[in-house]
Design a protein around this motif. Structure first.
Motif, PDB file in Angstrom:
ATOM      1  N   GLY A 159      94.700   9.289  11.794  1.00 40.26           N
ATOM      2  CA  GLY A 159      95.628   9.817  12.782  1.00 40.26           C
ATOM      3  C   GLY A 159      96.702  10.683  12.137  1.00 40.26           C
ATOM      4  N   TRP A 160      97.233  10.222  10.994  1.00 43.42           N
ATOM      5  CA  TRP A 160      98.257  11.014  10.295  1.00 43.42           C
ATOM      6  C   TRP A 160      97.659  12.321   9.773  1.00 43.42           C
ATOM      7  N   VAL A 161      96.460  12.243   9.243  1.00 45.82           N
ATOM      8  CA  VAL A 161      95.781  13.447   8.747  1.00 45.82           C
ATOM      9  C   VAL A 161      95.540  14.426   9.888  1.00 45.82           C
ATOM     10  N   ALA A 162      95.181  13.913  11.057  1.00 48.30           N
ATOM     11  CA  ALA A 162      94.987  14.769  12.225  1.00 48.30           C
ATOM     12  C   ALA A 162      96.291  15.453  12.619  1.00 48.30           C
ATOM     13  N   ALA A 163      97.403  14.756  12.444  1.00 45.69           N
ATOM     14  CA  ALA A 163      98.706  15.311  12.824  1.00 45.69           C
ATOM     15  C   ALA A 163      99.227  16.304  11.805  1.00 45.69           C
ATOM     16  N   SER A 164      98.988  16.044  10.526  1.00 49.52           N
ATOM     17  CA  SER A 164      99.589  16.852   9.461  1.00 49.52           C
ATOM     18  C   SER A 164      98.638  17.864   8.842  1.00 49.52           C
ATOM     19  N   GLY A 165      97.337  17.584   8.901  1.00 51.18           N
ATOM     20  CA  GLY A 165      96.365  18.479   8.296  1.00 51.18           C
ATOM     21  C   GLY A 165      96.192  18.290   6.809  1.00 51.18           C
ATOM     22  N   ASN A 166      96.791  17.249   6.244  1.00 51.85           N
ATOM     23  CA  ASN A 166      96.621  17.004   4.806  1.00 51.85           C
ATOM     24  C   ASN A 166      96.720  15.516   4.509  1.00 51.85           C
ATOM     25  N   PHE A 167      96.261  15.147   3.316  1.00 48.54           N
ATOM     26  CA  PHE A 167      96.312  13.757   2.882  1.00 48.54           C
ATOM     27  C   PHE A 167      97.363  13.620   1.787  1.00 48.54           C
ATOM     28  N   GLY A 168      98.313  12.703   1.999  1.00 47.43           N
ATOM     29  CA  GLY A 168      99.375  12.485   1.023  1.00 47.43           C
ATOM     30  C   GLY A 168      99.746  11.022   0.963  1.00 47.43           C
ATOM     31  N   ILE A 169     100.943  10.745   0.483  1.00 56.69           N
ATOM     32  CA  ILE A 169     101.360   9.361   0.307  1.00 56.69           C
ATOM     33  C   ILE A 169     101.490   8.624   1.636  1.00 56.69           C
ATOM     34  N   GLU A 170     101.852   9.346   2.698  1.00 54.52           N
ATOM     35  CA  GLU A 170     102.031   8.690   3.998  1.00 54.52           C
ATOM     36  C   GLU A 170     100.713   8.133   4.547  1.00 54.52           C
ATOM     37  N   PRO A 171      99.675   8.978   4.710  1.00 55.87           N
ATOM     38  CA  PRO A 171      98.402   8.406   5.176  1.00 55.87           C
ATOM     39  C   PRO A 171      97.789   7.449   4.155  1.00 55.87           C
ATOM     40  N   ILE A 227     103.162  -7.751   2.243  1.00 55.67           N
ATOM     41  CA  ILE A 227     103.932  -6.959   1.270  1.00 55.67           C
ATOM     42  C   ILE A 227     103.716  -5.465   1.478  1.00 55.67           C
ATOM     43  N   VAL A 228     102.462  -5.045   1.586  1.00 51.70           N
ATOM     44  CA  VAL A 228     102.201  -3.605   1.744  1.00 51.70           C
ATOM     45  C   VAL A 228     102.695  -3.094   3.095  1.00 51.70           C
ATOM     46  N   SER A 229     102.728  -3.966   4.087  1.00 51.79           N
ATOM     47  CA  SER A 229     103.237  -3.571   5.404  1.00 51.79           C
ATOM     48  C   SER A 229     104.739  -3.297   5.374  1.00 51.79           C
ATOM     49  N   LEU A 230     105.424  -3.897   4.398  1.00 51.26           N
ATOM     50  CA  LEU A 230     106.877  -3.764   4.306  1.00 51.26           C
ATOM     51  C   LEU A 230     107.315  -2.651   3.340  1.00 51.26           C
ATOM     52  N   ILE A 231     106.382  -2.070   2.606  1.00 54.44           N
ATOM     53  CA  ILE A 231     106.718  -1.022   1.643  1.00 54.44           C
ATOM     54  C   ILE A 231     107.496   0.143   2.268  1.00 54.44           C
ATOM     55  N   ASN A 235     111.667   3.190   1.612  1.00 52.80           N
ATOM     56  CA  ASN A 235     111.869   4.639   1.694  1.00 52.80           C
ATOM     57  C   ASN A 235     111.300   5.359   0.459  1.00 52.80           C
ATOM     58  N   ILE A 236     110.126   4.911   0.027  1.00 50.63           N
ATOM     59  CA  ILE A 236     109.463   5.542  -1.117  1.00 50.63           C
ATOM     60  C   ILE A 236     108.107   6.116  -0.726  1.00 50.63           C
ATOM     61  N   THR A 237     107.847   6.151   0.570  1.00 46.44           N
ATOM     62  CA  THR A 237     106.543   6.621   1.053  1.00 46.44           C
ATOM     63  C   THR A 237     106.685   7.905   1.870  1.00 46.44           C
ATOM     64  N   GLY A 238     107.437   8.839   1.341  1.00 52.55           N
ATOM     65  CA  GLY A 238     107.565  10.142   1.979  1.00 52.55           C
ATOM     66  C   GLY A 238     108.209  10.081   3.353  1.00 52.55           C
ATOM     67  N   ASP A 239     107.563  10.738   4.317  1.00 53.31           N
ATOM     68  CA  ASP A 239     108.109  10.798   5.671  1.00 53.31           C
ATOM     69  C   ASP A 239     107.810   9.550   6.491  1.00 53.31           C
ATOM     70  N   PHE A 240     107.091   8.612   5.915  1.00 52.54           N
ATOM     71  CA  PHE A 240     106.787   7.364   6.603  1.00 52.54           C
ATOM     72  C   PHE A 240     107.720   6.268   6.101  1.00 52.54           C
ATOM     73  N   TYR A 241     108.691   5.930   6.907  1.00 48.67           N
ATOM     74  CA  TYR A 241     109.609   4.855   6.542  1.00 48.67           C
ATOM     75  C   TYR A 241     110.088   4.145   7.805  1.00 48.67           C
ATOM     76  N   ILE A 242     110.606   2.932   7.628  1.00 48.67           N
ATOM     77  CA  ILE A 242     111.077   2.141   8.763  1.00 48.67           C
ATOM     78  C   ILE A 242     112.459   1.578   8.456  1.00 48.67           C
ATOM     79  N   THR A 243     113.155   1.172   9.504  1.00 47.12           N
ATOM     80  CA  THR A 243     114.483   0.597   9.357  1.00 47.12           C
ATOM     81  C   THR A 243     114.392  -0.887   8.987  1.00 47.12           C
ATOM     82  N   PRO A 244     115.454  -1.447   8.438  1.00 49.79           N
ATOM     83  CA  PRO A 244     115.453  -2.883   8.109  1.00 49.79           C
ATOM     84  C   PRO A 244     115.161  -3.778   9.303  1.00 49.79           C
ATOM     85  N   ILE A 245     115.619  -3.372  10.487  1.00 51.95           N
ATOM     86  CA  ILE A 245     115.358  -4.186  11.684  1.00 51.95           C
ATOM     87  C   ILE A 245     113.854  -4.307  11.940  1.00 51.95           C
ATOM     88  N   SER A 246     113.160  -3.172  11.847  1.00 48.67           N
ATOM     89  CA  SER A 246     111.708  -3.190  12.040  1.00 48.67           C
ATOM     90  C   SER A 246     111.034  -3.995  10.937  1.00 48.67           C
TER      91      SER A 246
END
Length: 303
Positions: A159-171, A227-231, A235-246
């Motif tokens: 889904g991320w690749v479909a949105a961005s057109g590339n593969f990076g740290i986020e997908p 653990i990987v769900s909380l990475i 804020n080390i995974t590019g444009d994919f990050y979440i708030t502490p509440i989430s």
């Protein structure tokens, strides 16, 4: 009973068998993951792209499942949960199923290619690995689950690749989350349906048995999943990050899933494995919703 195409002159029967051979519920869950990944990666939503992703994703998963059932027809006939599928039950011929699988493959690749070529490429890779590697390995080695986890983890990142057109740290992060999640999920399923899988000669548990070794690995991989769900909160995974509440919400969901894994470890009961399997489905569904909600709530608050 005839196994020709004429057996499907009744539309309701065809629809029912089509849903069965494409594993409708599984395919819909895959589409859900793909759309969630798209919403996470997109800057401006394109509704047509969502339609292409949903239909193309369903077609690709449906094709994989149809090819799988063609290959495993005789084995499916031995297991209670699969013997009523169209092929082993004699309601559909292999040639007809092959036509359905082939057409779905072409439709899926085409629709995903409309979005962008790299999305179509990953979709094609998913079909190849699932059909050519995972399916034949299921009757040979428990390592099949590791191989199967690769195509199983592709939809979320697709889904991320479909949105961005590339593969990076986020997908890549989305892939890793769903990759680790599949081990406690499928091992719980393998524990629950162990006797039935045994009839078909499938090796689904890491030790091949409902024993302490399998239970320990289920607990460990559940911990890794959390653990990987909380990475993203780091804020080390590019444009994919979440708030502490989430992150707190996801952690709470993870603890619930872990409690079911620990219960299985302690009791070794089939009932506990079923509870873990259901908890794992709840976990992956809700954390995807949390990820998406986190992004759009943050965007709304920034306006």
């Amino acid at each position: 009973m005839s196994t020709s195409i004429s057996t499907h002159t009744s539309l309701p029967n065809f629809v029912a068998d089509f849903k069965s051979i494409t594993k409708f519920r599984l395919a819909v869950s895959v589409v859900f993951s793909s759309v969630a990944g798209y919403l996470l990666g997109v800057d401006q939503i394109n509704l047509w792209h969502i339609v292409y992703l949903a239909l193309g994703g369903y077609a690709m998963v449906g094709a994989s499942n149809a090819f799988n059932q063609i290959i495993e027809k005789d084995l499916d006939a031995k297991m209670d949960r699969t013997k009523s599928r169209p092929l082993p039950a004699g309601r559909m011929s292999k040639s007809y199923a092959f036509i359905i699988a082939s057409v779905l493959t072409l439709i899926g690749i085409y629709l995903l290619y409309i979005i962008n070529p790299i999305t179509a490429m990953f979709g094609a890779i998913s079909i190849f690995i699932y059909t050519s590697l995972y399916t034949p390995l299921k009757t040979k080695t428990p390592l099949a689950v590791f191989v199967g986890a690769i195509p199983g983890a592709i939809p979320f990142m697709l889904g991320w690749v479909a949105a961005s057109g590339n593969f990076g740290i986020e997908p890549g992060t989305l892939f890793m989350i769903q990759f680790f999640w599949q081990f406690p999920h499928f091992w719980a399923l393998g524990w629950w349906l162990y006797d039935d899988y045994k009839k078909g000669g499938f090796f689904m548990l890491p030790t091949g048995k409902r024993d302490k070794g399998t239970a320990v690995q289920i607990v460990l991989y559940t911990i890794w999943t959390i653990i990987v769900s909380l990475i993203p909160v780091l804020n080390i995974t590019g444009d994919f990050y979440i708030t502490p509440i989430s992150a707190i919400i996801i952690f709470a969901l993870g603890i619930y899933m872990l409690s079911k894994a620990i219960k299985l470890y302690k009791t070794k009961q089939v009932k506990a494995s079923k509870q873990l399997m259901l908890a794992s489905v709840t976990y992956i569904t809700l954390i995807q919703i949390v990820y998406v909600a986190d992004k759009y709530v943050r965007s709304w608050m920034e306006i």
